[in-house]
Design a protein around this motif. Structure first.
Motif, PDB file in Angstrom:
ATOM      1  N   GLN A  39      42.756 -38.390  12.908  1.00 36.53           N
ATOM      2  CA  GLN A  39      43.847 -38.391  11.634  1.00 36.53           C
ATOM      3  C   GLN A  39      45.039 -39.823  12.021  1.00 36.53           C
ATOM      4  N   TYR A  40      45.023 -39.894  13.292  1.00 33.35           N
ATOM      5  CA  TYR A  40      46.260 -41.195  13.429  1.00 33.35           C
ATOM      6  C   TYR A  40      45.912 -42.203  13.486  1.00 33.35           C
ATOM      7  N   GLU A  41      44.984 -42.118  14.347  1.00 36.76           N
ATOM      8  CA  GLU A  41      44.481 -43.813  14.634  1.00 36.76           C
ATOM      9  C   GLU A  41      43.162 -44.565  14.024  1.00 36.76           C
ATOM     10  N   LEU A  42      41.974 -43.459  13.172  1.00 28.40           N
ATOM     11  CA  LEU A  42      40.731 -44.115  12.359  1.00 28.40           C
ATOM     12  C   LEU A  42      41.198 -44.448  11.289  1.00 28.40           C
ATOM     13  N   PRO A  43      41.091 -45.790  10.698  1.00 23.66           N
ATOM     14  CA  PRO A  43      41.227 -46.464   9.883  1.00 23.66           C
ATOM     15  C   PRO A  43      40.719 -44.742   8.724  1.00 23.66           C
ATOM     16  N   GLU A  44      41.434 -45.896   7.296  1.00 23.16           N
ATOM     17  CA  GLU A  44      40.820 -44.204   5.617  1.00 23.16           C
ATOM     18  C   GLU A  44      39.642 -44.109   6.378  1.00 23.16           C
ATOM     19  N   LYS A  45      39.015 -45.252   6.119  1.00 22.42           N
ATOM     20  CA  LYS A  45      37.450 -45.316   5.922  1.00 22.42           C
ATOM     21  C   LYS A  45      36.882 -44.308   6.501  1.00 22.42           C
ATOM     22  N   GLN A  46      37.113 -44.420   7.829  1.00 24.63           N
ATOM     23  CA  GLN A  46      36.445 -44.002   8.553  1.00 24.63           C
ATOM     24  C   GLN A  46      36.406 -42.348   8.735  1.00 24.63           C
ATOM     25  N   ARG A  47      37.231 -41.676   8.596  1.00 27.49           N
ATOM     26  CA  ARG A  47      37.915 -40.676   8.864  1.00 27.49           C
ATOM     27  C   ARG A  47      36.462 -39.410   8.273  1.00 27.49           C
ATOM     28  N   GLU A  48      36.563 -39.421   6.909  1.00 29.72           N
ATOM     29  CA  GLU A  48      35.412 -38.490   6.605  1.00 29.72           C
ATOM     30  C   GLU A  48      33.940 -38.688   7.110  1.00 29.72           C
ATOM     31  N   ALA A  49      33.975 -39.256   7.085  1.00 30.76           N
ATOM     32  CA  ALA A  49      32.489 -39.245   8.659  1.00 30.76           C
ATOM     33  C   ALA A  49      32.420 -38.939   9.316  1.00 30.76           C
ATOM     34  N   ALA A  50      34.044 -38.904  10.390  1.00 30.04           N
ATOM     35  CA  ALA A  50      34.550 -38.458  11.471  1.00 30.04           C
ATOM     36  C   ALA A  50      34.978 -37.504  11.754  1.00 30.04           C
ATOM     37  N   PHE A  51      35.082 -37.415  10.452  1.00 32.89           N
ATOM     38  CA  PHE A  51      35.842 -35.224  10.311  1.00 32.89           C
ATOM     39  C   PHE A  51      34.124 -34.629   9.886  1.00 32.89           C
ATOM     40  N   GLU A  52      33.849 -35.309   9.268  1.00 28.90           N
ATOM     41  CA  GLU A  52      32.432 -34.746   9.023  1.00 28.90           C
ATOM     42  C   GLU A  52      31.253 -34.256  10.499  1.00 28.90           C
ATOM     43  N   GLN A  53      31.524 -35.191  11.966  1.00 28.77           N
ATOM     44  CA  GLN A  53      30.511 -34.806  12.816  1.00 28.77           C
ATOM     45  C   GLN A  53      31.823 -33.413  13.230  1.00 28.77           C
ATOM     46  N   LEU A  54      32.929 -33.812  13.796  1.00 32.20           N
ATOM     47  CA  LEU A  54      33.318 -33.076  14.191  1.00 32.20           C
ATOM     48  C   LEU A  54      33.699 -31.531  13.748  1.00 32.20           C
ATOM     49  N   ALA A  55      33.312 -31.444  12.475  1.00 30.69           N
ATOM     50  CA  ALA A  55      33.496 -30.122  11.076  1.00 30.69           C
ATOM     51  C   ALA A  55      32.266 -29.464  12.356  1.00 30.69           C
ATOM     52  N   THR A  56      31.088 -30.181  12.621  1.00 30.69           N
ATOM     53  CA  THR A  56      29.744 -29.551  13.052  1.00 30.69           C
ATOM     54  C   THR A  56      30.362 -29.197  14.339  1.00 30.69           C
ATOM     55  N   GLN A  57      30.172 -29.895  15.569  1.00 28.15           N
ATOM     56  CA  GLN A  57      31.482 -29.075  16.786  1.00 28.15           C
ATOM     57  C   GLN A  57      32.279 -27.513  16.712  1.00 28.15           C
ATOM     58  N   ALA A  58      33.080 -27.810  15.564  1.00 29.60           N
ATOM     59  CA  ALA A  58      34.110 -26.430  15.454  1.00 29.60           C
ATOM     60  C   ALA A  58      33.135 -25.277  14.698  1.00 29.60           C
ATOM     61  N   SER A  59      32.167 -25.482  13.688  1.00 27.69           N
ATOM     62  CA  SER A  59      31.660 -24.681  13.346  1.00 27.69           C
ATOM     63  C   SER A  59      30.725 -24.210  14.544  1.00 27.69           C
ATOM     64  N   THR A  60      30.141 -24.535  15.937  1.00 29.17           N
ATOM     65  CA  THR A  60      29.245 -24.125  16.347  1.00 29.17           C
ATOM     66  C   THR A  60      30.352 -23.368  17.264  1.00 29.17           C
ATOM     67  N   PHE A  61      31.200 -23.949  16.869  1.00 32.71           N
ATOM     68  CA  PHE A  61      32.113 -23.036  17.943  1.00 32.71           C
ATOM     69  C   PHE A  61      32.136 -21.357  18.066  1.00 32.71           C
ATOM     70  N   THR A  62      32.711 -21.546  16.177  1.00 36.23           N
ATOM     71  CA  THR A  62      32.831 -20.205  15.379  1.00 36.23           C
ATOM     72  C   THR A  62      31.222 -18.975  15.840  1.00 36.23           C
ATOM     73  N   ARG A  63      30.076 -20.312  15.231  1.00 30.34           N
ATOM     74  CA  ARG A  63      29.036 -19.690  15.745  1.00 30.34           C
ATOM     75  C   ARG A  63      28.948 -19.260  16.890  1.00 30.34           C
ATOM     76  N   GLU A  64      29.012 -19.553  17.755  1.00 29.18           N
ATOM     77  CA  GLU A  64      28.952 -19.241  19.594  1.00 29.18           C
ATOM     78  C   GLU A  64      30.234 -18.061  19.499  1.00 29.18           C
ATOM     79  N   ARG A  65      31.480 -18.291  19.578  1.00 29.96           N
ATOM     80  CA  ARG A  65      32.313 -16.874  19.730  1.00 29.96           C
ATOM     81  C   ARG A  65      33.255 -16.897  18.475  1.00 29.96           C
TER      82      ARG A  65
END
Length: 214
Positions: A39-65
């Motif tokens: 949110q605060y360090e990556l250039p704006e153009k790179q955020r969408e792909a980075a958040f997509e990857q992080l969303a996968t991690q967060a979704s896994t967290f909810t699935r497992e817990r």
């Protein structure tokens, strides 16, 4: 639609996850720190792909817990931020997913992370377009924010989003007070990057508020 969602930045509470075991805490902190970096360090153009990857991690967290409100809160936060980075009508489905995650968190434990599910939901209701495009609702946002402030009256995020809501409602003097209080919020250990980024947002919004008052 893009102009409504392009600036969507959801609350990132960083309070102690005392209800979690050590492994869950480490997992939560990792997601929080990755969110702040994107949110605060990556250039704006790179955020969408980075958040997509992080969303996968967060979704896994909810699935497992699935019993952990904290996992659902951060899944909602990350998905919301991903929607904001994407913008456009395509982001609406992600925003609705985020709303569902945050509502699940409230069912499990409305006090988790000092009520940040309330604050995050409020941010969505404040920023998403209203009917017939989306579910935006300023009155609902205010109701949720007041519940958040009952649980966390001095938090940097709850006060920032309250001040932002007041600004949107043209209640400029009240917004100024809330934002100034937010700047004086106690630092969150381990959340230094998020705090620094949030303070910059508060200062920028205060400039706009002060323009309206002068």
């Amino acid at each position: 639609m893009k102009k409504f969602l392009a600036g969507l930045m959801i609350v990132a509470m960083g309070q102690s996850a005392w209800a979690l075991d050590t492994t869950d805490q480490q997992r939560l902190v990792g997601i929080q720190q990755s969110w702040a970096h994107i949110q605060y360090e990556l250039p704006e153009k790179q955020r969408e792909a980075a958040f997509e990857q992080l969303a996968t991690q967060a979704s896994t967290f909810t699935r497992e817990r699935p019993e952990l409100a904290e996992a659902w809160i951060w899944s909602g936060i990350v998905t919301s931020s991903w929607a904001g980075a994407q913008g456009g009508l395509g982001a609406l489905s992600k925003v609705k997913e985020a709303r569902t995650d945050l509502e699940k968190a409230l069912v499990l434990d409305p006090k988790a992370l000092q009520g940040s599910a309330y604050t995050s939901l409020a941010a969505l209701y404040d920023r998403v377009p209203g009917w017939p495009i989306g579910f935006g609702d300023a009155d609902k946002a205010e109701q949720l924010l007041k519940q958040a402030l009952q649980l966390n009256p001095d938090g940097i995020d709850s006060l920032y989003f309250w001040g932002d809501h007041l600004y949107r409602q043209k209640r400029y003097a009240e917004a100024q007070g809330a934002l100034q209080k937010a700047l004086n919020a106690a630092p969150r250990p381990g959340r230094e990057q998020a705090d620094a980024g949030r303070r910059k947002e508060i200062q920028a919004l205060l400039i706009e508020v002060n323009k309206k008052l002068n």
